[in-house]
Design a protein around this motif. Structure first.
Motif, mmCIF file in Angstrom:
data_model
loop_
_atom_site.group_PDB
_atom_site.id
_atom_site.type_symbol
_atom_site.label_atom_id
_atom_site.label_comp_id
_atom_site.label_asym_id
_atom_site.label_seq_id
_atom_site.Cartn_x
_atom_site.Cartn_y
_atom_site.Cartn_z
ATOM 1 N N LEU A 19 0.846 -1.182 0.000
ATOM 2 C CA LEU A 19 0.000 0.000 0.000
ATOM 3 C C LEU A 19 0.884 1.235 0.000
ATOM 4 O O LEU A 19 1.749 1.391 0.852
ATOM 5 C CB LEU A 19 -0.915 -0.020 1.235
ATOM 6 N N ASN A 20 0.676 2.111 -0.973
ATOM 7 C CA ASN A 20 1.395 3.381 -1.050
ATOM 8 C C ASN A 20 0.714 4.348 -0.100
ATOM 9 O O ASN A 20 -0.289 4.945 -0.437
ATOM 10 C CB ASN A 20 1.389 3.900 -2.485
ATOM 11 N N LYS A 21 1.265 4.507 1.087
ATOM 12 C CA LYS A 21 0.638 5.327 2.125
ATOM 13 C C LYS A 21 0.543 6.800 1.722
ATOM 14 O O LYS A 21 -0.341 7.510 2.155
ATOM 15 C CB LYS A 21 1.386 5.168 3.433
ATOM 16 N N ASP A 22 1.444 7.259 0.856
ATOM 17 C CA ASP A 22 1.416 8.657 0.406
ATOM 18 C C ASP A 22 0.228 8.957 -0.493
ATOM 19 O O ASP A 22 -0.185 10.087 -0.632
ATOM 20 C CB ASP A 22 2.696 9.016 -0.343
ATOM 21 N N MET A 23 -0.311 7.910 -1.146
ATOM 22 C CA MET A 23 -1.353 8.115 -2.135
ATOM 23 C C MET A 23 -2.744 7.716 -1.638
ATOM 24 O O MET A 23 -3.682 7.719 -2.400
ATOM 25 C CB MET A 23 -1.041 7.308 -3.401
#
Length: 75
Positions: free
Chosen positions: A69-73
């Motif tokens: 999971l791309n936490k920034d997005m």
């Protein structure tokens, strides 16, 4: 093992195969899943809309892909 970043979870299995260009089209993604050619977490998965989340491992054609999971997005 390659990593595939997703922006939100869950994501349907066939969409990951399609959008990551693991197969050439959504139709092909559905066909290879139907044929039992795709494994999720070591088990054959035949549900095209199987919900995939971070930490899942997808296997296809002797390649493994880890879902992260791309936490920034995150939305």
């Amino acid at each position: 093992m390659k990593e595939i970043e997703i922006n939100k979870e869950p994501v349907e299995l066939y969409k990951i195969l399609k959008f990551e260009s693991i197969v050439s089209s959504g139709g092909e993604a559905k066909a290879v899943i139907d044929d039992g050619q795709v494994l999720v977490n070591g088990e054959v998965e035949t549900r095209k809309r199987k919900k995939i989340i971070a930490g899942d491992i997808i296997e296809f054609m002797n390649e493994k892909f880890k879902i992260v999971l791309n936490k920034d997005m995150q939305v």
